[in-house]
Design a protein around this motif. Structure first.
Motif, PDB file in Angstrom:
ATOM      1  N   THR A 165      21.606  15.112   1.475  1.00  0.00           N
ATOM      2  CA  THR A 165      20.502  15.114   2.429  1.00  0.00           C
ATOM      3  C   THR A 165      20.282  16.498   3.029  1.00  0.00           C
ATOM      4  OG1 THR A 165      21.988  14.473   4.246  1.00  0.00           O
ATOM      5  CG2 THR A 165      20.900  12.704   3.031  1.00  0.00           C
ATOM      6  N   ASP A 166      21.320  17.341   3.010  1.00  0.00           N
ATOM      7  CA  ASP A 166      21.190  18.687   3.566  1.00  0.00           C
ATOM      8  C   ASP A 166      20.230  19.540   2.747  1.00  0.00           C
ATOM      9  OD1 ASP A 166      23.245  18.319   5.651  1.00  0.00           O
ATOM     10  OD2 ASP A 166      24.590  18.153   3.943  1.00  0.00           O
ATOM     11  N   VAL A 167      19.928  19.138   1.527  1.00  0.00           N
ATOM     12  CA  VAL A 167      18.950  19.844   0.707  1.00  0.00           C
ATOM     13  C   VAL A 167      17.585  19.894   1.391  1.00  0.00           C
ATOM     14  CG1 VAL A 167      18.250  17.775  -0.548  1.00  0.00           C
ATOM     15  CG2 VAL A 167      18.040  20.008  -1.647  1.00  0.00           C
ATOM     16  N   LEU A 168      17.342  18.971   2.325  1.00  0.00           N
ATOM     17  CA  LEU A 168      16.079  18.925   3.045  1.00  0.00           C
ATOM     18  C   LEU A 168      16.058  19.837   4.265  1.00  0.00           C
ATOM     19  CD1 LEU A 168      15.692  15.039   3.022  1.00  0.00           C
ATOM     20  CD2 LEU A 168      14.532  16.643   1.502  1.00  0.00           C
ATOM     21  N   SER A 169      17.210  20.260   4.747  1.00  0.00           N
ATOM     22  CA  SER A 169      17.289  21.021   5.996  1.00  0.00           C
ATOM     23  C   SER A 169      16.764  22.433   5.810  1.00  0.00           C
ATOM     24  CB  SER A 169      18.733  21.059   6.504  1.00  0.00           C
ATOM     25  OG  SER A 169      19.571  21.728   5.578  1.00  0.00           O
ATOM     26  N   ASP A 170      16.212  22.992   6.879  1.00  0.00           N
ATOM     27  CA  ASP A 170      15.608  24.322   6.819  1.00  0.00           C
ATOM     28  C   ASP A 170      16.615  25.394   6.431  1.00  0.00           C
ATOM     29  OD1 ASP A 170      13.369  23.021   7.638  1.00  0.00           O
ATOM     30  OD2 ASP A 170      13.303  23.873   9.662  1.00  0.00           O
ATOM     31  N   ARG A 171      17.852  25.274   6.880  1.00  0.00           N
ATOM     32  CA  ARG A 171      18.822  26.356   6.713  1.00  0.00           C
ATOM     33  C   ARG A 171      19.144  26.652   5.252  1.00  0.00           C
ATOM     34  NH1 ARG A 171      24.295  24.898   5.901  1.00  0.00           N
ATOM     35  NH2 ARG A 171      24.605  22.646   5.682  1.00  0.00           N
ATOM     36  N   LEU A 172      18.845  25.732   4.351  1.00  0.00           N
ATOM     37  CA  LEU A 172      19.220  25.926   2.953  1.00  0.00           C
ATOM     38  C   LEU A 172      18.086  26.448   2.081  1.00  0.00           C
ATOM     39  CD1 LEU A 172      21.522  22.872   2.099  1.00  0.00           C
ATOM     40  CD2 LEU A 172      22.163  25.246   2.516  1.00  0.00           C
TER      41      LEU A 172
ATOM     42  N   HIS B 279       0.816  -1.215   0.000  1.00  0.00           N
ATOM     43  CA  HIS B 279       0.000   0.000   0.000  1.00  0.00           C
ATOM     44  C   HIS B 279       0.853   1.270   0.000  1.00  0.00           C
ATOM     45  CE1 HIS B 279       0.885  -0.271   4.337  1.00  0.00           C
ATOM     46  NE2 HIS B 279       0.673   1.033   4.359  1.00  0.00           N
ATOM     47  N   ILE B 280       2.158   1.136   0.166  1.00  0.00           N
ATOM     48  CA  ILE B 280       3.067   2.290   0.098  1.00  0.00           C
ATOM     49  C   ILE B 280       3.213   2.686  -1.373  1.00  0.00           C
ATOM     50  CG2 ILE B 280       5.395   3.132   0.539  1.00  0.00           C
ATOM     51  CD1 ILE B 280       3.801   2.696   3.063  1.00  0.00           C
ATOM     52  N   ASP B 281       2.786   3.906  -1.711  1.00  0.00           N
ATOM     53  CA  ASP B 281       2.860   4.367  -3.104  1.00  0.00           C
ATOM     54  C   ASP B 281       4.254   4.829  -3.475  1.00  0.00           C
ATOM     55  OD1 ASP B 281       0.023   4.088  -3.776  1.00  0.00           O
ATOM     56  OD2 ASP B 281      -0.282   5.682  -2.317  1.00  0.00           O
ATOM     57  N   VAL B 282       4.922   5.540  -2.577  1.00  0.00           N
ATOM     58  CA  VAL B 282       6.282   6.027  -2.825  1.00  0.00           C
ATOM     59  C   VAL B 282       7.102   5.797  -1.573  1.00  0.00           C
ATOM     60  CG1 VAL B 282       7.725   7.976  -3.486  1.00  0.00           C
ATOM     61  CG2 VAL B 282       5.395   7.826  -4.362  1.00  0.00           C
ATOM     62  N   LEU B 283       8.278   5.214  -1.743  1.00  0.00           N
ATOM     63  CA  LEU B 283       9.202   5.001  -0.626  1.00  0.00           C
ATOM     64  C   LEU B 283      10.233   6.131  -0.615  1.00  0.00           C
ATOM     65  CD1 LEU B 283      10.227   3.171   1.686  1.00  0.00           C
ATOM     66  CD2 LEU B 283      11.667   2.022  -0.022  1.00  0.00           C
ATOM     67  N   MET B 284      10.320   6.843   0.491  1.00  0.00           N
ATOM     68  CA  MET B 284      11.258   7.952   0.643  1.00  0.00           C
ATOM     69  C   MET B 284      12.347   7.521   1.621  1.00  0.00           C
ATOM     70  SD  MET B 284      10.372  11.894   1.661  1.00  0.00           S
ATOM     71  CE  MET B 284      11.604  13.199   1.626  1.00  0.00           C
ATOM     72  N   VAL B 285      13.562   7.367   1.115  1.00  0.00           N
ATOM     73  CA  VAL B 285      14.690   6.886   1.915  1.00  0.00           C
ATOM     74  C   VAL B 285      15.664   8.041   2.103  1.00  0.00           C
ATOM     75  CG1 VAL B 285      16.522   5.172   2.112  1.00  0.00           C
ATOM     76  CG2 VAL B 285      14.399   4.586   0.936  1.00  0.00           C
ATOM     77  N   ILE B 286      15.926   8.413   3.352  1.00  0.00           N
ATOM     78  CA  ILE B 286      16.789   9.547   3.671  1.00  0.00           C
ATOM     79  C   ILE B 286      17.971   9.071   4.507  1.00  0.00           C
ATOM     80  CG2 ILE B 286      16.907  11.811   4.767  1.00  0.00           C
ATOM     81  CD1 ILE B 286      13.902  12.062   4.381  1.00  0.00           C
ATOM     82  N   HIS B 287      19.171   9.313   4.003  1.00  0.00           N
ATOM     83  CA  HIS B 287      20.415   9.002   4.712  1.00  0.00           C
ATOM     84  C   HIS B 287      20.459   7.538   5.157  1.00  0.00           C
ATOM     85  CE1 HIS B 287      24.158  10.057   6.453  1.00  0.00           C
ATOM     86  NE2 HIS B 287      23.774  10.058   7.712  1.00  0.00           N
TER      87      HIS B 287
ATOM     88  N   ASP C 292      24.312  10.841   0.999  1.00  0.00           N
ATOM     89  CA  ASP C 292      25.181  11.988   1.265  1.00  0.00           C
ATOM     90  C   ASP C 292      26.559  11.505   1.702  1.00  0.00           C
ATOM     91  OD1 ASP C 292      26.182  14.512   1.886  1.00  0.00           O
ATOM     92  OD2 ASP C 292      24.289  15.187   2.718  1.00  0.00           O
ATOM     93  N   PRO C 293      27.637  12.088   1.144  1.00  0.00           N
ATOM     94  CA  PRO C 293      28.970  11.770   1.648  1.00  0.00           C
ATOM     95  C   PRO C 293      29.260  12.442   2.981  1.00  0.00           C
ATOM     96  CG  PRO C 293      29.123  13.365  -0.124  1.00  0.00           C
ATOM     97  CD  PRO C 293      27.691  12.949  -0.053  1.00  0.00           C
ATOM     98  N   VAL C 294      28.632  13.601   3.232  1.00  0.00           N
ATOM     99  CA  VAL C 294      28.779  14.315   4.507  1.00  0.00           C
ATOM    100  C   VAL C 294      27.411  14.870   4.887  1.00  0.00           C
ATOM    101  CG1 VAL C 294      29.946  16.138   5.782  1.00  0.00           C
ATOM    102  CG2 VAL C 294      31.163  14.959   3.948  1.00  0.00           C
ATOM    103  N   ALA C 295      26.694  14.159   5.721  1.00  0.00           N
ATOM    104  CA  ALA C 295      25.377  14.619   6.169  1.00  0.00           C
ATOM    105  C   ALA C 295      25.563  15.544   7.358  1.00  0.00           C
ATOM    106  CB  ALA C 295      24.494  13.430   6.531  1.00  0.00           C
ATOM    107  N   GLU C 296      25.529  16.838   7.098  1.00  0.00           N
ATOM    108  CA  GLU C 296      25.796  17.820   8.144  1.00  0.00           C
ATOM    109  C   GLU C 296      24.713  17.843   9.207  1.00  0.00           C
ATOM    110  OE1 GLU C 296      26.550  21.587   6.326  1.00  0.00           O
ATOM    111  OE2 GLU C 296      27.838  20.729   4.781  1.00  0.00           O
ATOM    112  N   GLN C 297      23.540  17.339   8.904  1.00  0.00           N
ATOM    113  CA  GLN C 297      22.450  17.304   9.880  1.00  0.00           C
ATOM    114  C   GLN C 297      22.422  16.006  10.679  1.00  0.00           C
ATOM    115  OE1 GLN C 297      20.609  20.112  10.298  1.00  0.00           O
ATOM    116  NE2 GLN C 297      22.025  20.919   8.769  1.00  0.00           N
ATOM    117  N   ASP C 298      23.429  15.173  10.495  1.00  0.00           N
ATOM    118  CA  ASP C 298      23.514  13.922  11.237  1.00  0.00           C
ATOM    119  C   ASP C 298      24.103  14.233  12.614  1.00  0.00           C
ATOM    120  OD1 ASP C 298      23.654  11.388  12.158  1.00  0.00           O
ATOM    121  OD2 ASP C 298      24.918  10.597  10.556  1.00  0.00           O
ATOM    122  N   ILE C 299      23.231  14.526  13.566  1.00  0.00           N
ATOM    123  CA  ILE C 299      23.645  14.934  14.901  1.00  0.00           C
ATOM    124  C   ILE C 299      23.338  13.809  15.879  1.00  0.00           C
ATOM    125  CG2 ILE C 299      23.452  16.707  16.682  1.00  0.00           C
ATOM    126  CD1 ILE C 299      24.496  17.732  14.031  1.00  0.00           C
ATOM    127  N   SER C 300      24.287  13.546  16.785  1.00  0.00           N
ATOM    128  CA  SER C 300      24.090  12.483  17.767  1.00  0.00           C
ATOM    129  C   SER C 300      23.115  12.931  18.841  1.00  0.00           C
ATOM    130  CB  SER C 300      25.432  12.105  18.409  1.00  0.00           C
ATOM    131  OG  SER C 300      25.918  13.177  19.201  1.00  0.00           O
TER     132      SER C 300
END
Length: 582
Positions: A407-414, A155-163, A190-198
């Motif tokens: 993946t940073d293209v999704l972040s608010d700051r950009l 039933h999933i129409d589109v699969l969205m995979v992030i990082h 992403d080679p460097v996901a800047e929003q990947d925060i622990s």
């Protein structure tokens, strides 16, 4: 009474008539003229058509389309805008698809980033969801899937995979089977996901900030490396490095415009700006059977940096020191369509062996039994069936995937400025990042035939000459600025060393010889001279742009009136001669 709309309306009607002819008896066209204060106007308003005022009397023009099925399902185009004429076929086709598929599109989300928000351990407060996710939820049904999901429901129409970092083989197999079975996917790596925060509020270790789907990408015909980060001098954004510091271009923070965005694809045809940061690149792998359609590319003034070098930099200007354009064009986002094979030709993956140290309390027999126990995903042989009678998919005639190497293209700051207004989050977009994502989901959520529709896009006139002057000025004066900065630092070091060596404390009084005083004065003059040259170099950055502006002003203020005056004189002289001849 509006010729432009009248001509466009004729084209719209002809296109719809063509749909009716091709459909046999499945489509019936009714034309309605909603005159002012008529029942037809009330009907148009009830359907949600947009009325456009055409005079001061309040009369409104209606120019839309309503699709209604026998079951009462409705879908509406509120108004056919002439500036979107190139999308006419897509809009009508989408309308027909939506009215025959009234169920909302369901997005399955697998994400290693806190795109839905989370809890900030440093501030002890909840982090809001990313604005792009808030907009997606307004238009689609979103279902969060576990990062270790072993099956993607139909039933999933589109699969969205992030990082997708460190996904298990079971999850990769589930994605593989979903795509081969006709499911569509939107993937952000992403080679460097800047929003990947622990969880402790710190950036993750270097080995944990990159993501990849190497096994699936190979089967899909996509080439991607987590070791390379994109830099582009043509589209480098100017970033603020802090208070009291000059705004500088950053080769890793890029703002792509319409020159490198695909204007023939419905997803990107209307976009103006897409911003990315520390992005990677994708390409066609050797032996690919799929069709690779670039959506966002770079200029030829770009190069690839090593990920380690990019992360270890302390100043953005360090990237310019190593920058050597390759002359190649790189792809940041692309469609992947066409025939593909499974990434698991030997069947579903076996269960991962459980480490004995994790089960020290169990007996050797129990450990052996756990290590060899079949997994929850049914085991099958290539081309055969699983233990629970689910067929194993090994090939597909046409997969539909969009891959974005950032993946940073999704972040608010950009792309958006978010403000709080009486407890409400108000978004003020300044780039089209969210529109790109929503267009991608909307397009993939339709039929395979609808996805194939292309568009010519539209034409804009950016200040390309000014942008080119800025880039040339940066390139021309950057080396001179570096040399002057190095000379200034060297002079300051010599001056500091001279002051230290000449200090002789006698009763708390510092004494300098005449020779030392002369040397110090010399270095002070040299320091002032270098700083003056440095200021001149920085002023030169805008000199060409100011000169261009002055020339344009001169043309507008002086040349254009002069030409008009000469034309008027010419016409006057010609008329005088005609009258004299008569």
């Amino acid at each position: 009474d509006i010729p432009q709309l009248r001509n466009y309306a004729q084209r719209v009607e002809e296109l719809i008539q063509e749909y009716v002819l091709l459909s046999g008896d499945k489509l019936i066209l009714h034309k309605v003229d909603p005159e002012p204060f008529s029942e037809e106007e009330d009907q148009a308003t009830a359907y949600g058509l947009q009325g456009v005022p055409v005079n001061n009397a309040g009369d409104k023009l209606y120019f839309g389309l309503v699709a209604v099925t026998d079951n009462g399902d409705e879908s509406v185009i509120q108004f056919f805008q002439p500036d979107k004429e190139e999308f006419l076929e897509y809009e009508v086709s989408k309308l027909l698809y939506q009215v025959t598929h009234p169920e909302p599109v369901t997005i399955g989300l697998i994400s290693a980033l806190d795109i839905n928000g989370g809890f900030d351990m440093m501030t002890r407060q909840r982090k809001p969801e990313w604005m792009v996710m808030a907009q997606i939820k307004q238009l689609f049904e979103v279902e969060d899937l576990a990062i270790d999901s072993e099956v993607i429901e139909s039933h999933i129409d589109v699969l969205m995979v992030i990082h997708p970092k460190l996904l298990s083989q079971k999850t990769l197999f589930a994605i593989d089977q979903y795509v081969l079975g006709g499911g569509k996917a939107l993937v952000f790596v992403d080679p460097v996901a800047e929003q990947d925060i622990s969880e402790m509020g710190l950036m993750s270790m270097d080995t944990e900030k990159f993501s990849d789907l190497e096994q699936l990408f190979t089967a899909w015909g996509v080439n991607y490396s987590t070791e390379q980060v994109l830099g582009d001098a043509r589209y480098a954004m100017h970033v603020n490095l802090g208070a009291g510091r000059r705004v500088e271009p950053h080769l890793g923070v890029l703002s792509f415009d319409r020159e490198v965005i695909d204007l023939e694809d419905i997803i990107t045809a209307q976009l103006e700006t897409i911003n990315v940061s520390s992005a990677g690149v994708i390409g066609v792998s050797e032996g690919a059977t799929t069709q690779f359609i670039p959506l966002i590319t770079t200029s030829n003034r770009s190069m690839l940096f090593d990920r380690a070098d990019f992360q270890n930099m302390s100043e953005p200007r360090e990237l310019f020191n190593a920058f050597k354009p390759t002359g190649d064009y790189f792809v940041v986002a692309a469609r992947v369509q066409g025939p593909a094979k499974t990434a698991f030709p030997n069947g579903p993956p076996e269960s991962e062996v459980i480490e004995e140290s994790e089960h020290a309390s169990q007996t050797d027999d129990q450990t052996t039994e756990l290590a060899t126990q079949p997994n929850d995903v049914a085991v099958a042989t290539p081309g055969g069936e699983t233990d629970n009678d689910v067929p194993l998919l090994t090939t597909s005639d046409n997969i539909n995937v969009i891959v974005v190497a950032d993946t940073d293209v999704l972040s608010d700051r950009l792309w958006v400025q978010v403000q709080q207004f009486f407890g409400q989050r108000i978004a003020s977009p300044w780039a089209n990042n969210a529109t790109f994502v929503i267009n991608s989901l909307d397009n993939l959520g339709g039929s395979a035939d609808l996805i194939k529709v292309r568009s010519r896009g539209r034409f804009t006139r950016p200040f390309t000459r000014v942008d080119e002057l800025e880039r040339n000025a940066e390139t021309r004066f950057r080396e001179q600025e570096r040399n002057l900065m190095a000379a200034l630092e060297e002079t300051e070091e010599k001056l500091s060393a001279l002051n230290q060596s000449s200090t002789a404390e006698q009763g708390g009084i510092v004494e300098l010889s005449d020779e030392q005083k002369v040397e110090i004065a010399k270095f002070e003059r040299e320091k002032l001279s270098i700083r003056k040259k440095l200021r001149e170099v920085q002023h030169q950055l805008n000199k060409d742009i100011e000169a261009l502006g002055s020339r344009l002003k001169a043309y507008n203020v002086g040349a254009v009136p002069m030409v008009l005056t000469l034309l008027a004189l010419g016409v006057s002289i010609a008329r005088s001669r005609r009258r004299a001849a008569q």
